[in-house]
Every structure is written in C-alpha cells, then in structure tokens.
Design an enzyme around this catalytic site. Structure first.
Site, PDB file in Angstrom:
ATOM      1  N   LYS A   1     -28.506 -86.132   0.855  1.00 62.57           N
ATOM      2  CA  LYS A   1     -29.202 -86.957   1.862  1.00 62.57           C
ATOM      3  C   LYS A   1     -30.392 -86.194   2.423  1.00 62.57           C
ATOM      4  O   LYS A   1     -31.148 -86.707   3.241  1.00 62.57           O
ATOM      5  CB  LYS A   1     -28.240 -87.324   2.984  1.00 62.57           C
ATOM      6  CG  LYS A   1     -27.113 -88.222   2.488  1.00 62.57           C
ATOM      7  CD  LYS A   1     -26.214 -88.632   3.611  1.00 62.57           C
ATOM      8  CE  LYS A   1     -24.910 -89.177   3.104  1.00 62.57           C
ATOM      9  NZ  LYS A   1     -24.941 -90.597   2.789  1.00 62.57           N
TER      10      LYS A   1
ATOM     11  N   GLN B   1     -26.286 -87.549   8.623  1.00 63.12           N
ATOM     12  CA  GLN B   1     -27.522 -88.302   8.882  1.00 63.12           C
ATOM     13  C   GLN B   1     -28.456 -87.555   9.818  1.00 63.12           C
ATOM     14  O   GLN B   1     -29.595 -87.982  10.023  1.00 63.12           O
ATOM     15  CB  GLN B   1     -27.194 -89.685   9.475  1.00 63.12           C
ATOM     16  CG  GLN B   1     -26.354 -90.553   8.582  1.00 63.12           C
ATOM     17  CD  GLN B   1     -27.064 -90.905   7.263  1.00 63.12           C
ATOM     18  OE1 GLN B   1     -28.270 -90.756   7.123  1.00 63.12           O
ATOM     19  NE2 GLN B   1     -26.289 -91.370   6.298  1.00 63.12           N
TER      20      GLN B   1
ATOM     21  N   CYS C   1     -19.344 -97.940   4.612  1.00 61.63           N
ATOM     22  CA  CYS C   1     -18.190 -97.033   4.809  1.00 61.63           C
ATOM     23  C   CYS C   1     -17.884 -96.858   6.286  1.00 61.63           C
ATOM     24  O   CYS C   1     -17.572 -95.744   6.739  1.00 61.63           O
ATOM     25  CB  CYS C   1     -18.421 -95.677   4.156  1.00 61.63           C
ATOM     26  SG  CYS C   1     -18.565 -95.767   2.386  1.00 61.63           S
TER      27      CYS C   1
ATOM     28  N   ASP D   1     -20.166 -84.400  12.250  1.00 60.88           N
ATOM     29  CA  ASP D   1     -20.561 -84.915  10.945  1.00 60.88           C
ATOM     30  C   ASP D   1     -22.079 -85.086  10.986  1.00 60.88           C
ATOM     31  O   ASP D   1     -22.598 -86.027  11.577  1.00 60.88           O
ATOM     32  CB  ASP D   1     -19.845 -86.254  10.699  1.00 60.88           C
ATOM     33  CG  ASP D   1     -20.358 -86.962   9.459  1.00 60.88           C
ATOM     34  OD1 ASP D   1     -21.296 -86.450   8.812  1.00 60.88           O
ATOM     35  OD2 ASP D   1     -19.834 -88.046   9.156  1.00 60.88           O
TER      36      ASP D   1
HETATM   37  N1  PMP Z   1     -20.768 -89.187   7.155  1.00 66.45           N
HETATM   38  C1  PMP Z   1     -21.857 -89.938   7.283  1.00 66.45           C
HETATM   39  C2  PMP Z   1     -22.365 -90.263   8.656  1.00 66.45           C
HETATM   40  C3  PMP Z   1     -22.502 -90.422   6.143  1.00 66.45           C
HETATM   41  O1  PMP Z   1     -23.595 -91.186   6.274  1.00 66.45           O
HETATM   42  C4  PMP Z   1     -21.977 -90.105   4.868  1.00 66.45           C
HETATM   43  C5  PMP Z   1     -22.625 -90.623   3.602  1.00 66.45           C
HETATM   44  N2  PMP Z   1     -22.830 -92.013   3.616  1.00 66.45           N
HETATM   45  C6  PMP Z   1     -20.848 -89.299   4.802  1.00 66.45           C
HETATM   46  C7  PMP Z   1     -20.266 -88.857   5.950  1.00 66.45           C
HETATM   47  C8  PMP Z   1     -20.250 -88.892   3.490  1.00 66.45           C
HETATM   48  O2  PMP Z   1     -21.128 -88.112   2.757  1.00 66.45           O
HETATM   49  P1  PMP Z   1     -20.832 -87.753   1.236  1.00 66.45           P
HETATM   50  O3  PMP Z   1     -20.482 -89.042   0.570  1.00 66.45           O
HETATM   51  O4  PMP Z   1     -22.123 -87.173   0.742  1.00 66.45           O
HETATM   52  O5  PMP Z   1     -19.723 -86.761   1.226  1.00 66.45           O
END
Ligand code: PMP
Length: 404
Positions: free
Chosen positions: A225, A202, A362, A199
């Site tokens: 991001k 970041q 989250c 993932d």
């Molecule tokens: N993984 C990480 C580490 C994140 O920081 C985020 C966004 N906060 C996501 C997944 C999810 O990204 P998105 O909401 O743009 O799909």
C-alpha cells in the site's frame, strides 16, 4: 540509487508509474498502490544481477545481499522512528497482527482479560483477536464511533478498565479515511495498563510516522500500500516487548542452536523470521520507502487531503450521494449513489477507465453500523490529480443516465 522525485508537476509523478500508462484513472490505492519505476528497478536488480540468498555469507554475493536485506530493515526502522532490532518482516499487516496475537497474546492474555477494538476495524484487526479469544477466553469490547466516523476516544476512556490488556485500533480507516489521534489513544490505553497496537496500513503511505512520539506499543503495515511489493510488511514492537515474546513459526534462521532434546532461539527480530525471508521484497520495500520519503510524507498528506476535500465537495453538491466519514478524512472517500449498487457503479466506471473499489472493504461490522451492504470507495495516491476526479464524476453521471 534512489531517483529524486519532485511533485511540482503531478504528471511527472504519474509518468513514473508504468501501471498507469494509457491514462488509467486508478482510484484504488487504499487496496494496493501502483509501483514507481524506482521500486520496480530495485526489485529487478535484486532478483537479477544482485541476487543471492541471505544469511549464508560464505561467498561475497550472499554477504552483500545480507547487508542489503539488513539495510532494508534499518530503512523501515528509520521510516517509523524505531530501532532496527524492533522491526520484524512479515508477509504484511495481516500476518503482523496474527503474529502479535499468537505470541504476545497467547503469552500474556488469559480468561478475564479484555481487548478493545473499534467498530471501524479491518477484518485483519478483528479475526486474529477472535481466534485468540477462542484459544484463551479473553473478552473483546468494541469502541463505538463518533457521529462523523472517528473512533470515539471519549467512549474508549469510559470503556477501558484495568482488565483491558490491549487496545487495537486503525490509524486511518480504510473505509472512512478518519484519522486516529494515536498519542491520545496510547495515553488512554497506558492509563489502565493496556498496550496499544496500531494498524497503520492506510496511514503509512500518507502520514509521517514516529512510533516514539505516538507512544504506541505495536505498529503494523504492508509495503504494497506504500508503493512497494506485495508479500512483505512490517511489525514494529517496542524493544522490550519484542524481546520477551516467544517464537511463533519454527524453522531455519530463527534458531540459536538446534538439538533433538532442545532448541534455543535467536534474539528478536530473527526469532520471528523462520525460513528464507522475502529478500527481493524487502529490497523493494526499502526502495519504496526511499521513493516515498524523496517525495515527502508531508507532500503526500497535503496532496491527498486536497484531492479528498475536492472530491467530497463535488459529491456533496449532488443530491443523490451519501458521503461517509469525516470532512477531513485522509485520502479515502466512501460514498453511496441512490438506487445504484456500488458494484454496478464500479463496473460502469471501469468502462470509463476509472478504477474504484466497491464492496464491504473487509470491514463488515462497519458496513452493519452504516446500515449498508457495501460502499463505493475512491482512494488517492501520489499519482492522482484533478483529471482522475473529473473522470470519476463523468462516470458517475453516466451511471446516473443508465440507471435513471
Ligand atoms: N488494515 C487495514 C486498515 C487495511 O486497509 C488493510 C488492507 N486492506 C489491512 C489491514 C490488511 O493488509 P494486508 O492485506 O496487506 O495484510
């Protein structure tokens, strides 16, 4: 079409972001980055003078837009060090992970198989696997963290068995800023025959990426991001894996031939992109990649690490602050102020023109692990400078005075 960018003068970078006009101290880039003028202009052109749908190329404008859309895919592939037919445009990282879970996961995993996640994962890298668990009966294991908040790869090595078919880890934690050694994690996963999904939400905006060197199998991230538009992101998957994955959503653009008796599907990546795609967003995504690469990923990483170290140093001087995450975290500083709820701190800071994030980010299992309901989080982008840190520290002082 890209405006060359220099970061010698930080204020010159800031000036390219209309969202920061008026001296706003934006410290929430880990949630979503502000957009530079070059990206805004690229999307305005794509929505205006250049607009037509793609893949219906009987007229010139549509053919040109199709070329631009596919050039955007190539641009994202280059950015990751992958090939263009290995890039699937998705709505974002969340959709990309769900896509892998519901296609590759459903096709390849069964009861008795295991998935390894870590304590610090974002909900987007937990819940899709739980949905898959409910559907297939796979088991989920959790890799613990080191004392300072990194995914503990020594523990991962002890946990992994040939029953593990997938390891799914964050490249950079959105709460702690800790950075995964991806190549090491890939080696551990592959040693037991598992795939590695990373993932990269970041990491993509702040660390130069090369999927071949990292040796992962799936890499996902979101454009918003990375100074690009919302509503688009990318799944990179190793070519032979993507080619073997079954389709996900059905509809136009993902087919080869449709008959009522039987439909055959387009090759990857089109097979995973049902319906009219996010054309404008893809153009904006490529413009964001252009912009970020013009600044330089090395510059981004150095710049944000310097600001991160500086803020951590300032906060560590206070005896009322708990800092989370390792000293060398990348671009993200999570902290707690004694006796002040992060939401209250966030509200007071907002009155001072400083935007931070307060909450569980989250990552509720990580909050449980840290023993807090929430943290305050300041995260940096290329437009931040010392004045943002000074404003944050001033706001923290004010919160202290208010709460005693
Ligand atoms: N993984 C990480 C580490 C994140 O920081 C985020 C966004 N906060 C996501 C997944 C999810 O990204 P998105 O909401 O743009 O799909």
């Amino acid at each position: 079409m890209t405006t060359p960018v220099t970061i010698n003068a930080e204020s010159a970078v800031k000036a390219q972001f209309p969202g920061l006009a008026g001296g706003w101290h934006y410290l929430d880039t880990a949630a979503s980055a502000q957009k530079p003028q070059a990206v805004i202009e690229a999307t305005v052109r794509a929505m205006g003078a250049d607009y037509a749908t793609v893949h219906r190329g009987v007229y010139a404008r549509s053919a040109e837009m199709t070329l631009a859309f596919e050039a955007a895919r190539r641009r994202v592939a280059e950015f990751l060090g992958g090939r263009e037919n290995e890039i699937v445009f998705t709505r974002g990282a969340t959709e990309a992970i769900n896509l892998v879970a519901q296609t590759w996961g459903v096709q390849n995993l069964k009861a008795g198989d295991r998935i390894l996640l870590s304590t610090l994962e974002h909900h987007s890298n937990i819940v899709p696997w739980q949905l898959l668990r409910d559907r297939t009966g796979v088991a989920i294991d959790i890799c613990p963290l080191t004392e300072d908040g990194r995914i503990d790869l020594a523990a991962a090595e002890r946990i992994l068995t040939p029953a593990h078919k997938l390891v799914a880890f964050a490249h950079v934690s959105n709460v702690l800023g800790s950075v995964l050694h991806v190549e090491h994690a890939a080696g551990l996963a592959h040693a037991v025959g598992a795939k590695l999904l990373v993932d990269g939400c970041q990491a993509a905006p702040r660390i130069a990426l090369d999927v071949a060197a990292m040796d992962c199998d799936f890499y996902v991230f979101s454009a918003h991001k990375l100074y690009g538009p919302t509503g688009i992101g990318a799944l990179w998957a190793r070519g032979e894996i993507l080619d073997a994955m079954p389709p996900w959503q059905g509809g136009g653009a993902m087919i080869d031939r449709v008959m009522f008796e039987k439909t055959t599907f387009a090759p990857a990546p089109q097979r995973f992109e049902a319906g009219t795609p996010a054309i404008i967003e893809a153009i904006g995504f490529a413009a964001a990649v252009d912009w970020l690469e013009a600044v330089g990923l090395d510059t981004a990483e150095r710049h944000e690490r310097r600001l991160t170290a500086r803020l951590r140093e300032e906060l560590a001087r206070r005896n009322d602050v708990t800092l989370f995450g390792p000293a060398d975290s990348a671009g993200i500083v999570s902290f707690a102020l004694d006796g002040i709820h992060p939401h209250d701190l966030g509200t007071i800071l907002d009155e001072e023109g400083v935007a931070i994030r307060a909450g569980h980010h989250c990552a509720q299992p990580l909050m449980d692990h840290l023993g807090v309901p929430a943290t305050a989080r300041a995260s940096f982008g290329l437009y931040n400078d010392e004045s943002d840190i000074a404003a944050l520290l001033k706001g923290i002082e004010r919160a202290r005075r208010i709460f005693g």
